[in-house]
Structure formats: structure tokens, C-alpha cells
Design a protein around this motif. Structure first.
Motif, PDB file in Angstrom:
ATOM      1  N   THR A   1       0.224   8.406  -2.948  1.00 56.01           N
ATOM      2  CA  THR A   1      -0.657   7.632  -3.816  1.00 56.01           C
ATOM      3  C   THR A   1      -0.279   6.167  -3.649  1.00 56.01           C
ATOM      4  OG1 THR A   1       0.905   8.056  -5.582  1.00 56.01           O
ATOM      5  CG2 THR A   1      -1.023   9.477  -5.493  1.00 56.01           C
ATOM      6  N   CYS A   2      -0.938   5.288  -4.389  1.00 56.02           N
ATOM      7  CA  CYS A   2      -0.770   3.833  -4.233  1.00 56.02           C
ATOM      8  C   CYS A   2       0.693   3.428  -4.094  1.00 56.02           C
ATOM      9  CB  CYS A   2      -1.378   3.121  -5.438  1.00 56.02           C
ATOM     10  SG  CYS A   2      -1.168   1.341  -5.374  1.00 56.02           S
ATOM     11  N   MET A   3       0.967   2.625  -3.065  1.00 54.82           N
ATOM     12  CA  MET A   3       2.334   2.166  -2.816  1.00 54.82           C
ATOM     13  C   MET A   3       2.578   0.777  -3.398  1.00 54.82           C
ATOM     14  SD  MET A   3       2.737   3.741   1.023  1.00 54.82           S
ATOM     15  CE  MET A   3       4.424   3.275   1.354  1.00 54.82           C
ATOM     16  N   GLY A   4       1.622   0.275  -4.148  1.00 58.40           N
ATOM     17  CA  GLY A   4       1.852  -0.951  -4.903  1.00 58.40           C
ATOM     18  C   GLY A   4       1.642  -2.253  -4.146  1.00 58.40           C
ATOM     19  N   ALA A   5       0.940  -2.211  -3.044  1.00 58.79           N
ATOM     20  CA  ALA A   5       0.674  -3.453  -2.304  1.00 58.79           C
ATOM     21  C   ALA A   5      -0.791  -3.453  -1.882  1.00 58.79           C
ATOM     22  CB  ALA A   5       1.600  -3.554  -1.102  1.00 58.79           C
ATOM     23  N   CYS A   6      -1.658  -3.150  -2.833  1.00 53.01           N
ATOM     24  CA  CYS A   6      -3.075  -2.910  -2.528  1.00 53.01           C
ATOM     25  C   CYS A   6      -3.743  -4.051  -1.763  1.00 53.01           C
ATOM     26  CB  CYS A   6      -3.841  -2.634  -3.803  1.00 53.01           C
ATOM     27  SG  CYS A   6      -3.131  -1.341  -4.785  1.00 53.01           S
ATOM     28  N   GLY A   7      -3.363  -5.287  -2.065  1.00 48.39           N
ATOM     29  CA  GLY A   7      -3.997  -6.429  -1.399  1.00 48.39           C
ATOM     30  C   GLY A   7      -3.610  -6.542   0.060  1.00 48.39           C
TER      31      GLY A   7
ATOM     32  N   PRO B   1      -4.168  -1.593   5.013  1.00 46.70           N
ATOM     33  CA  PRO B   1      -3.462  -0.336   4.768  1.00 46.70           C
ATOM     34  C   PRO B   1      -1.933  -0.535   4.806  1.00 46.70           C
ATOM     35  CG  PRO B   1      -5.064  -0.107   6.558  1.00 46.70           C
ATOM     36  CD  PRO B   1      -4.942  -1.555   6.251  1.00 46.70           C
ATOM     37  N   VAL B   2      -1.258   0.236   3.951  1.00 51.96           N
ATOM     38  CA  VAL B   2       0.189   0.111   3.827  1.00 51.96           C
ATOM     39  C   VAL B   2       0.846   1.412   4.271  1.00 51.96           C
ATOM     40  CG1 VAL B   2       2.092  -0.283   2.217  1.00 51.96           C
ATOM     41  CG2 VAL B   2      -0.104  -1.410   1.850  1.00 51.96           C
ATOM     42  N   MET B   3       1.938   1.250   5.025  1.00 53.70           N
ATOM     43  CA  MET B   3       2.735   2.428   5.359  1.00 53.70           C
ATOM     44  C   MET B   3       4.197   2.033   5.360  1.00 53.70           C
ATOM     45  SD  MET B   3       2.081   2.987   9.458  1.00 53.70           S
ATOM     46  CE  MET B   3       3.641   3.622  10.053  1.00 53.70           C
TER      47      MET B   3
ATOM     48  N   ASN C   1      -2.554   6.586   0.650  1.00 50.48           N
ATOM     49  CA  ASN C   1      -3.910   7.134   0.633  1.00 50.48           C
ATOM     50  C   ASN C   1      -4.586   6.788  -0.689  1.00 50.48           C
ATOM     51  OD1 ASN C   1      -6.104   8.381   1.692  1.00 50.48           O
ATOM     52  ND2 ASN C   1      -5.302  10.460   1.565  1.00 50.48           N
ATOM     53  N   GLY C   2      -4.166   5.651  -1.269  1.00 49.14           N
ATOM     54  CA  GLY C   2      -4.782   5.177  -2.512  1.00 49.14           C
ATOM     55  C   GLY C   2      -6.157   4.580  -2.245  1.00 49.14           C
ATOM     56  N   THR C   3      -6.865   4.295  -3.318  1.00 48.16           N
ATOM     57  CA  THR C   3      -8.256   3.846  -3.190  1.00 48.16           C
ATOM     58  C   THR C   3      -8.400   2.578  -2.354  1.00 48.16           C
ATOM     59  OG1 THR C   3      -8.611   4.750  -5.375  1.00 48.16           O
ATOM     60  CG2 THR C   3     -10.324   3.311  -4.537  1.00 48.16           C
ATOM     61  N   SER C   4      -7.570   1.597  -2.646  1.00 49.87           N
ATOM     62  CA  SER C   4      -7.701   0.311  -1.971  1.00 49.87           C
ATOM     63  C   SER C   4      -7.408   0.455  -0.466  1.00 49.87           C
ATOM     64  CB  SER C   4      -6.749  -0.692  -2.616  1.00 49.87           C
ATOM     65  OG  SER C   4      -6.941  -1.942  -2.056  1.00 49.87           O
ATOM     66  N   CYS C   5      -6.377   1.181  -0.136  1.00 47.92           N
ATOM     67  CA  CYS C   5      -6.059   1.391   1.280  1.00 47.92           C
ATOM     68  C   CYS C   5      -7.149   2.233   1.947  1.00 47.92           C
ATOM     69  CB  CYS C   5      -4.690   2.049   1.433  1.00 47.92           C
ATOM     70  SG  CYS C   5      -3.340   0.877   1.150  1.00 47.92           S
ATOM     71  N   HIS C   6      -7.717   3.121   1.159  1.00 53.64           N
ATOM     72  CA  HIS C   6      -8.795   3.952   1.698  1.00 53.64           C
ATOM     73  C   HIS C   6      -9.972   3.060   2.098  1.00 53.64           C
ATOM     74  CE1 HIS C   6     -10.686   7.791   2.314  1.00 53.64           C
ATOM     75  NE2 HIS C   6     -11.769   7.336   1.738  1.00 53.64           N
TER      76      HIS C   6
HETATM   77  S1  FES Z   1      -3.939   1.684  -2.620  1.00 52.81           S
HETATM   78 FE1  FES Z   1      -2.566   1.465  -0.961  1.00 52.81          FE
HETATM   79  S2  FES Z   1      -1.058   0.147  -1.749  1.00 52.81           S
HETATM   80 FE2  FES Z   1      -2.390   0.462  -3.430  1.00 52.81          FE
END
Ligand code: FES
Length: 151
Positions: free
Chosen positions: A113-119, A122-124, A74-79
Motif C-alpha cells: 500500500t502507499c509508501m508515503g511519497a505519493c508526489g 511510482p515508488v519502489m 500499488n497505492g492510488t497515486s502510484c497507480h
Molecule cells: S501511492 Fe505510492 S507512495 Fe503513495
């Protein structure tokens, strides 16, 4: 055993209990009430103080994880990449909220929070397996996979 974990920290100070809590969570997946009471007794600290410290850090969990623990970023980039559609679909399909666990104990859900694969959002992740660029249409297939392979 919690005791064997505690024995690894004979000289720990009351203001440095985080490594103990991390170690317990690593072994048990979460901090049970029992474990917190034992840490308190070991360090001669009130249980409320241990809880207070542990809840300050959002790395700690206080409920058991299911067999298949779903973490969804639910980090910014995935959001920005529409993760809420994914999160809502999982909640709807499994009938649970963030932090919840299905009645059969198979799935639990944690928004992180950010899972470290923002590019690649969405990551799960389900247990140790990561899913990137998750599409809402893939959710039924992913959940089915775990249901069908559950032994
Ligand atoms: S915001 Fe989702 S992996 Fe960084």
C-alpha cells in the motif's frame, strides 16, 4: 530465538498478540510456521487462531524475504503514475509474482500500500534504498546493480 522474544511479553493477553507478532517479524523478516506454533503454545491458543489474526492484518508476511526484497507501491497515486508497467517489468525480468522469491533466493517481490511519497511516484524500494519516479527503462539497470554487487 523466538523464546527470548516471547519472554519480553509475560503479561500479554490473548487478544493483544499483535505486538508479539510484530516483534517476531522485525527480527526474522516474516512469521514462520514454527514461530506461530510457539506463540500459540506460549499463549495457550490454537495455531489456527494465531494465523487467523495475523492474516487479518496485511502487515504480516509468512514467507522468507530474499536477500534483496523489492517493495513496490500499488497505492492510488502510484497507480495513476503507471506503476503497473513497472510491476509487470519486474515480474517479467525476475520471473516471479507478487509474494514470490527468485530460485536463487536473491530477489523477492512485494506489492505494498502507499509508501508515503505519493508526489514522487511510482515508488519502489529494495531493502532500505528507495527509488522514486521510477521509469520502466531504469529497471534493468537497477536490477543489474544488485546482481553485480552481490557478494
Ligand atoms: S501511492 Fe505510492 S507512495 Fe503513495
Amino acid at each position: 530465538m523466538i523464546e527470548s522474544i516471547l519472554e519480553k511479553y509475560p503479561f500479554v493477553q490473548r487478544d493483544n498478540i499483535i505486538p508479539i507478532l510484530q516483534d517476531i517479524q522485525k527480527n526474522y523478516g516474516f512469521l514462520s510456521e514454527e514461530s506461530i506454533i510457539k506463540v500459540g503454545k506460549y499463549l495457550n491458543m490454537p495455531t489456527s487462531k494465531i494465523y487467523g489474526l495475523a492474516t487479518f492484518y496485511n502487515q504480516f508476511r509468512f514467507e522468507a524475504k530474499a536477500k534483496y526484497h523489492i517493495r513496490i507501491c500499488n497505492g492510488t497515486s502510484c497507480h495513476i503514475n503507471s506503476n503497473l508497467i513497472i510491476i509487470n517489468e519486474i515480474k517479467k525480468r525476475l520471473g516471479i509474482e507478487n509474494g514470490g522469491i527468485t530460485k536463487d533466493g536473491l530477489f523477492s517481490l512485494e506489492e505494498t500500500t502507499c509508501m508515503g511519497a505519493c508526489g514522487l511516484g511510482p515508488v519502489m524500494a529494495i531493502n532500505e534504498r528507495y527509488y522514486t519516479e521510477v521509469n520502466v527503462n531504469k529497471i534493468p539497470e537497477i536490477i543489474e546493480y544488485y546482481l553485480n554487487n552481490d557478494k
